[in-house]
Design an enzyme around this catalytic site. Structure first.
Site, PDB file in Angstrom:
ATOM      1  N   HIS A   6       2.258  -3.958   6.427  1.00  9.66           N
ATOM      2  CA  HIS A   6       1.141  -3.609   7.125  1.00  9.66           C
ATOM      3  C   HIS A   6      -0.332  -4.499   7.830  1.00  9.66           C
ATOM      4  CE1 HIS A   6       2.048   0.678   6.832  1.00  9.66           C
ATOM      5  NE2 HIS A   6       2.079   0.770   5.058  1.00  9.66           N
ATOM      6  N   ASP A  64       7.218   4.917   5.649  1.00 11.67           N
ATOM      7  CA  ASP A  64       6.652   4.026   6.947  1.00 11.67           C
ATOM      8  C   ASP A  64       7.750   2.172   6.919  1.00 11.67           C
ATOM      9  OD1 ASP A  64       5.927   4.071   4.398  1.00 11.67           O
ATOM     10  OD2 ASP A  64       3.954   3.323   5.415  1.00 11.67           O
ATOM     11  N   ASP A  76       3.049  -3.317   0.767  1.00  7.55           N
ATOM     12  CA  ASP A  76       1.657  -2.410   1.042  1.00  7.55           C
ATOM     13  C   ASP A  76       1.148  -3.180   0.314  1.00  7.55           C
ATOM     14  OD1 ASP A  76       3.014  -0.319   2.557  1.00  7.55           O
ATOM     15  OD2 ASP A  76       3.261   0.711   0.301  1.00  7.55           O
ATOM     16  N   HIS A 108       2.977   0.665  -5.314  1.00  9.66           N
ATOM     17  CA  HIS A 108       1.976   1.729  -6.008  1.00  9.66           C
ATOM     18  C   HIS A 108       2.816   2.520  -5.737  1.00  9.66           C
ATOM     19  CE1 HIS A 108       1.808   4.511  -1.845  1.00  9.66           C
ATOM     20  NE2 HIS A 108       2.575   2.869  -1.002  1.00  9.66           N
ATOM     21  N   TYR A 168      -8.288  -0.226   1.971  1.00  9.24           N
ATOM     22  CA  TYR A 168      -6.949  -0.164   1.831  1.00  9.24           C
ATOM     23  C   TYR A 168      -6.502   0.513   0.635  1.00  9.24           C
ATOM     24  CZ  TYR A 168      -1.472  -0.689   2.060  1.00  9.24           C
ATOM     25  OH  TYR A 168      -0.440  -0.450   1.879  1.00  9.24           O
TER      26      TYR A 168
HETATM   27 FE1  FEO Z   1       3.478   2.662   0.357  1.00 11.16          FE
HETATM   28 FE2  FEO Z   1       3.140   1.629   3.575  1.00 11.16          FE
HETATM   29  O1  FEO Z   1       4.085   2.608   2.314  1.00 11.16           O
END
Ligand code: FEO
Length: 393
Positions: free
Chosen positions: A224, A82, A163, A144, A191
């Site tokens: 995000h 992503d 993230d 992460h 999240y």
């Molecule tokens: Fe760990 Fe938004 O991908």
């Protein structure tokens, strides 16, 4: 391109249609964004890209705005698709552009794309001068993924955190002070609960490290969701709380039921909790979204799980949530098990063992009932709920 700070632009994608993430694992009821940032200084730096299905529109837009050949370097804070998914498309057009990432990041990019691009492996404290601004890298291993890092734009006081501090949340506004606060924090905690819970100890260390650097931070811009510009450290403080055995004092009752007997038990247990002033939230696992259930377990002090017995085991939706709970390694939670049965009755003990294996402290013997609970059986369930409440209040 939206300028978020002088010469720093959001060049990401708003994905209003996204409803599932990580394959089908994670529900994203409010869509998401893939935030990429462009710093237009003497050198032009692109920090992170967007998810693969959007690579063409992303690259074309960048080309129109600045000309891809003018990008001096690309920073990949994290290699999950992503954020790094547009690299292949982009690097076909500008193949010699240096890529700054962690050592793990370089290995993972090679693993994903099987290309040996111009990698520059960085460690915490390494930096790149752009002119007016300087990019300073901060490794965030296992927050992460092993490759994760953040990029601090010195001179602009902007932390591009990837993230960390993000949310799967799309809005017409990019900023935390312009969106519904209830929605924002629900998505932020969801999240954290679903992605960062197993790494809570690392979160605590990393937030302490970031604070100890005393960096001026005007803005935390994750990869995000919205950008934290109004009191940006509020989300760092939330992460500290969430990583420290957080709960809201409630009990989550998760159950699955074939003919309604286990459901009746669940409702009676909830009455018992409520009799003692402890709030209960009930989730029929066959009808509930796993990621939402996990979020409520995260908020709860206690988790009570029930299933009918089938084939000497538990119903499959119960098995699935127990597996997820085990992986997330919740800390400081207590639990118990229950369920109805017809003849063999293994499910409550199986649930109890799996909860214990997941690190949930068991504070009541499993409660099992044969066939449909009679009124006196439901009184027993209520007493079970009351006793559970007494132990956690
Ligand atoms: Fe760990 Fe938004 O991908």
């Amino acid at each position: 391109m939206l300028e978020i700070k002088k010469n720093i632009y959001w060049v990401g994608v708003r994905d209003w249609e996204l409803k599932r993430f990580h394959g089908e694992e994670f529900s994203t009821h409010r869509g998401s964004t893939y935030n990429s940032y462009l710093i237009r200084d003497k050198k032009i730096a692109l920090v992170d890209t967007v998810w693969t299905p959007f690579h063409e529109e992303f690259a074309e837009e960048l080309d129109r705005e600045i000309g891809l050949e003018n990008i001096s370097l690309i920073v990949i804070n994290h290699t999950e698709q992503d954020h790094a998914g547009s690299l292949l498309y982009l690097m076909e057009k500008i193949p010699d552009t240096p890529i700054y990432c962690t050592r793990n990041g370089a290995a993972m990019i090679k693993g994903h794309f099987h290309k040996d691009w111009n990698f520059n492996a960085v460690k915490t404290g390494d930096s790149v001068d752009l002119g007016e601004y300087k990019l300073v890298f901060v490794e965030m291993p296992l927050l992460h993924w092993p490759d994760s890092m953040a990029t601090y734009v010195a001179g602009a006081n902007v932390l591009l955190s990837n993230d960390a501090f993000g949310q799967h949340y799309v809005s017409s506004s990019l900023y935390n002070d312009q969106v519904d606060q209830g929605e924002l924090f629900q998505e932020a905690i969801k999240y954290f609960a679903n992605i960062l819970t197993p790494f809570s100890d690392l979160v605590k260390k990393k937030t302490a490290e970031i604070k100890s650097l005393n960096l001026p931070i005007d803005m935390i811009a994750p990869s995000h969701g919205i950008i934290w510009r109004d009191n940006p450290l509020q989300i760092v403080e939330k992460y500290e709380q969430w990583a420290s055995g957080y709960h809201e004092g409630t009990v989550a009752i998760l159950y699955d039921t074939m003919w309604g007997a286990t459901r009746k038990m669940a409702l009676a247990i909830a009455r018992g909790l409520e009799n003692k002033g402890v709030g209960a939230k009930l989730f029929n696992l066959g009808k509930s979204d796993k990621a939402d259930v996990v979020t409520e377990v995260f908020k709860a002090r206690g988790v009570i799980v029930g299933s009918s017995t089938i084939n000497r085991s538990v119903l499959s939706n119960t098995a699935a949530i127990l597996e997820v709970i085990k992986g997330l390694k919740f800390k400081g939670k207590v639990g118990a098990a229950f369920g109805s049965y017809g003849w063999s009755g293994e499910s409550p003990k199986i649930i109890q063992d799996r909860l214990a294996e997941a690190g949930i402290e068991i504070i009541a013997e499993p409660l099992k009932m044969k066939w449909d609970p009679a009124p006196e059986n439901l009184k027993e369930c209520e007493a079970f709920g009351e006793a559970f409440a007494d132990k956690i209040r």
